[in-house]
Motif scaffolding. Sequence first.
Motif, PDB file in Angstrom:
ATOM      1  N   CYS A  93       0.848  -1.193   0.000  1.00 54.99           N
ATOM      2  CA  CYS A  93       0.000   0.000   0.000  1.00 54.99           C
ATOM      3  C   CYS A  93       0.882   1.240   0.000  1.00 54.99           C
ATOM      4  N   PHE A  94       0.591   2.150  -0.931  1.00 56.13           N
ATOM      5  CA  PHE A  94       1.387   3.373  -1.057  1.00 56.13           C
ATOM      6  C   PHE A  94       0.640   4.526  -0.407  1.00 56.13           C
ATOM      7  N   LEU A  95       1.259   5.120   0.620  1.00 61.96           N
ATOM      8  CA  LEU A  95       0.691   6.245   1.351  1.00 61.96           C
ATOM      9  C   LEU A  95       1.409   7.526   0.940  1.00 61.96           C
ATOM     10  N   GLU A  96       0.667   8.603   0.850  1.00 59.14           N
ATOM     11  CA  GLU A  96       1.267   9.882   0.493  1.00 59.14           C
ATOM     12  C   GLU A  96       2.068  10.432   1.668  1.00 59.14           C
ATOM     13  N   GLU A  97       2.879  11.449   1.391  1.00 62.19           N
ATOM     14  CA  GLU A  97       3.612  12.131   2.462  1.00 62.19           C
ATOM     15  C   GLU A  97       2.619  12.678   3.485  1.00 62.19           C
ATOM     16  N   ASN A  98       3.033  12.625   4.760  1.00 62.87           N
ATOM     17  CA  ASN A  98       2.239  13.158   5.867  1.00 62.87           C
ATOM     18  C   ASN A  98       0.902  12.448   6.042  1.00 62.87           C
ATOM     19  N   SER A  99       0.788  11.210   5.533  1.00 60.24           N
ATOM     20  CA  SER A  99      -0.454  10.475   5.703  1.00 60.24           C
ATOM     21  C   SER A  99      -0.639  10.121   7.181  1.00 60.24           C
ATOM     22  N   ASP A 100      -1.769  10.518   7.718  1.00 61.21           N
ATOM     23  CA  ASP A 100      -2.089  10.214   9.106  1.00 61.21           C
ATOM     24  C   ASP A 100      -3.062   9.041   9.108  1.00 61.21           C
ATOM     25  N   ILE A 101      -2.509   7.833   9.108  1.00 64.60           N
ATOM     26  CA  ILE A 101      -3.320   6.622   9.009  1.00 64.60           C
ATOM     27  C   ILE A 101      -3.315   5.904  10.348  1.00 64.60           C
ATOM     28  N   ASP A 102      -4.498   5.621  10.838  1.00 65.52           N
ATOM     29  CA  ASP A 102      -4.642   4.948  12.118  1.00 65.52           C
ATOM     30  C   ASP A 102      -4.119   3.514  12.037  1.00 65.52           C
ATOM     31  N   LYS A 103      -3.388   3.084  13.074  1.00 65.67           N
ATOM     32  CA  LYS A 103      -2.818   1.742  13.085  1.00 65.67           C
ATOM     33  C   LYS A 103      -3.902   0.672  13.036  1.00 65.67           C
ATOM     34  N   HIS A 104      -5.040   0.924  13.676  1.00 64.59           N
ATOM     35  CA  HIS A 104      -6.125  -0.059  13.655  1.00 64.59           C
ATOM     36  C   HIS A 104      -6.686  -0.218  12.241  1.00 64.59           C
ATOM     37  N   TRP A 105      -6.699   0.892  11.489  1.00 68.33           N
ATOM     38  CA  TRP A 105      -7.143   0.818  10.089  1.00 68.33           C
ATOM     39  C   TRP A 105      -6.158  -0.032   9.287  1.00 68.33           C
ATOM     40  N   ARG A 160      23.295  -9.709   0.474  1.00 64.75           N
ATOM     41  CA  ARG A 160      22.554  -9.264  -0.712  1.00 64.75           C
ATOM     42  C   ARG A 160      21.669 -10.423  -1.181  1.00 64.75           C
ATOM     43  N   ILE A 161      20.381 -10.135  -1.292  1.00 60.01           N
ATOM     44  CA  ILE A 161      19.377 -11.150  -1.627  1.00 60.01           C
ATOM     45  C   ILE A 161      18.639 -10.692  -2.878  1.00 60.01           C
ATOM     46  N   SER A 162      18.697 -11.501  -3.931  1.00 59.55           N
ATOM     47  CA  SER A 162      18.108 -11.119  -5.212  1.00 59.55           C
ATOM     48  C   SER A 162      16.997 -12.083  -5.603  1.00 59.55           C
ATOM     49  N   GLY A 163      15.986 -11.521  -6.268  1.00 53.00           N
ATOM     50  CA  GLY A 163      14.905 -12.352  -6.768  1.00 53.00           C
ATOM     51  C   GLY A 163      13.990 -11.573  -7.695  1.00 53.00           C
ATOM     52  N   GLU A 164      13.175 -12.310  -8.421  1.00 52.88           N
ATOM     53  CA  GLU A 164      12.209 -11.696  -9.322  1.00 52.88           C
ATOM     54  C   GLU A 164      10.851 -11.577  -8.634  1.00 52.88           C
ATOM     55  N   ALA A 165       9.931 -10.876  -9.273  1.00 52.99           N
ATOM     56  CA  ALA A 165       8.591 -10.717  -8.727  1.00 52.99           C
ATOM     57  C   ALA A 165       7.609 -10.482  -9.866  1.00 52.99           C
ATOM     58  N   VAL A 166       6.329 -10.752  -9.587  1.00 52.10           N
ATOM     59  CA  VAL A 166       5.270 -10.605 -10.585  1.00 52.10           C
ATOM     60  C   VAL A 166       4.092  -9.879  -9.943  1.00 52.10           C
ATOM     61  N   THR A 167       3.623  -8.811 -10.580  1.00 53.38           N
ATOM     62  CA  THR A 167       2.426  -8.114 -10.114  1.00 53.38           C
ATOM     63  C   THR A 167       1.194  -8.867 -10.604  1.00 53.38           C
ATOM     64  N   VAL A 168       0.310  -9.232  -9.679  1.00 54.39           N
ATOM     65  CA  VAL A 168      -0.882  -9.992 -10.047  1.00 54.39           C
ATOM     66  C   VAL A 168      -2.178  -9.226  -9.838  1.00 54.39           C
ATOM     67  N   MET A 169      -2.099  -8.094  -9.119  1.00 57.68           N
ATOM     68  CA  MET A 169      -3.315  -7.340  -8.851  1.00 57.68           C
ATOM     69  C   MET A 169      -2.957  -5.891  -8.511  1.00 57.68           C
ATOM     70  N   VAL A 170      -3.704  -4.943  -9.026  1.00 57.58           N
ATOM     71  CA  VAL A 170      -3.529  -3.533  -8.657  1.00 57.58           C
ATOM     72  C   VAL A 170      -4.906  -2.911  -8.426  1.00 57.58           C
ATOM     73  N   GLY A 171      -4.945  -1.858  -7.625  1.00 55.11           N
ATOM     74  CA  GLY A 171      -6.234  -1.198  -7.372  1.00 55.11           C
ATOM     75  C   GLY A 171      -6.073  -0.067  -6.383  1.00 55.11           C
ATOM     76  N   THR A 172      -7.182   0.365  -5.808  1.00 51.96           N
ATOM     77  CA  THR A 172      -7.190   1.438  -4.823  1.00 51.96           C
ATOM     78  C   THR A 172      -8.054   1.050  -3.639  1.00 51.96           C
ATOM     79  N   ILE A 173      -7.671   1.544  -2.488  1.00 46.76           N
ATOM     80  CA  ILE A 173      -8.453   1.407  -1.259  1.00 46.76           C
ATOM     81  C   ILE A 173      -9.040   2.768  -0.942  1.00 46.76           C
ATOM     82  N   LEU A 174     -10.319   2.825  -0.638  1.00 43.74           N
ATOM     83  CA  LEU A 174     -10.972   4.071  -0.318  1.00 43.74           C
ATOM     84  C   LEU A 174     -10.955   4.300   1.187  1.00 43.74           C
ATOM     85  N   VAL A 175     -10.474   5.465   1.575  1.00 41.39           N
ATOM     86  CA  VAL A 175     -10.357   5.817   2.987  1.00 41.39           C
ATOM     87  C   VAL A 175     -11.265   6.995   3.289  1.00 41.39           C
TER      88      VAL A 175
END
Length: 298
Positions: A27-39, A283-298
């Motif tokens: 999850c990508f949060l913007e700068e100064n995001s005030d997000i509750d830990k319980h959320w 140093r630990i290297s590996g590949e990755a695959v994106t399988v899902m993208v979207g948005t969460i509404l707050v």
Amino acid sequence: MSKRAIRYAVIDAFTKEAFKGNPAAVCFLEENSDIDKHWIQSVVQEFNAPAAAFVSPVISAIGTNGQEESSGIARFNIRWFAHCGAEVPICGHATLATAHFLFSSDLAEQDTIEFVSKWGLLLARKIIRPTFKEETFTVELDFPVDPVVRCDVNELPCIPLTLNGVPIINVMKTTACGDLIVELPSSKDVAKLQPNFMEIKECAGRCVAVTGPAPDGCRFDFFTRFFCPKLGVDEDQVCDSIHCALVPYWSEKLKKKSLTSYMASQRSGVLHLELDEESQRVRISGEAVTVMVGTILV
């Protein structure tokens, strides 16, 4: 009332094939995001992934001249949460997934990222790998070594149902998290293990890693499985952070600095490893695959 949209992705780490490796939500949060830990904990449980990472850009420092200071490297705060909603000190596969997400999007223009975490400053590098069809990349993580120490007698694991007669070669304990490392005679013993999670949950350590050497001629150096019933994940499909301890452990036994690890879980995964003894970094290297993208509404 209008709602904010928070970007997220679900990414399979340490694999080049979707639905393999180890999934993590990012999850990508913007700068100064005030997000509750319980959320945050509610979101983690909603994803129902083994782990989730919450990442946000670090606000640039202001120098004495009133101008923003920059190291020239993209820097992000990162926090990790386990499947149960508990915050954990580090999660390697979720870090690799986060780096893959940032490198694949418009959020990190450089090929190096610094993550600021409770574990300390962590580095991730984008390594380009040209192929015949398209340009792909791996992510190289730079983590501190997690030294291993011997267990006290009362910390030795009692897992007879899990082992089913397989002898234990050695037992060690990681310094950072208190995870147990149980060495078995061979990778075959590791792969065929039928874990009894009730007895593993009673072990003194936070989690239990079972590992064994690969046979001669194999492209891997050692096999590992990682069991975490106390964290709500019976078997971690591919665990990156335990290799901060496994790399120096196997490096000393095999007399090698470059190693390749195979996680012998149901989904499996491959990690390419390098020990820097001088700096005490892995140093630990590996590949990755994106399988899902979207948005969460707050």
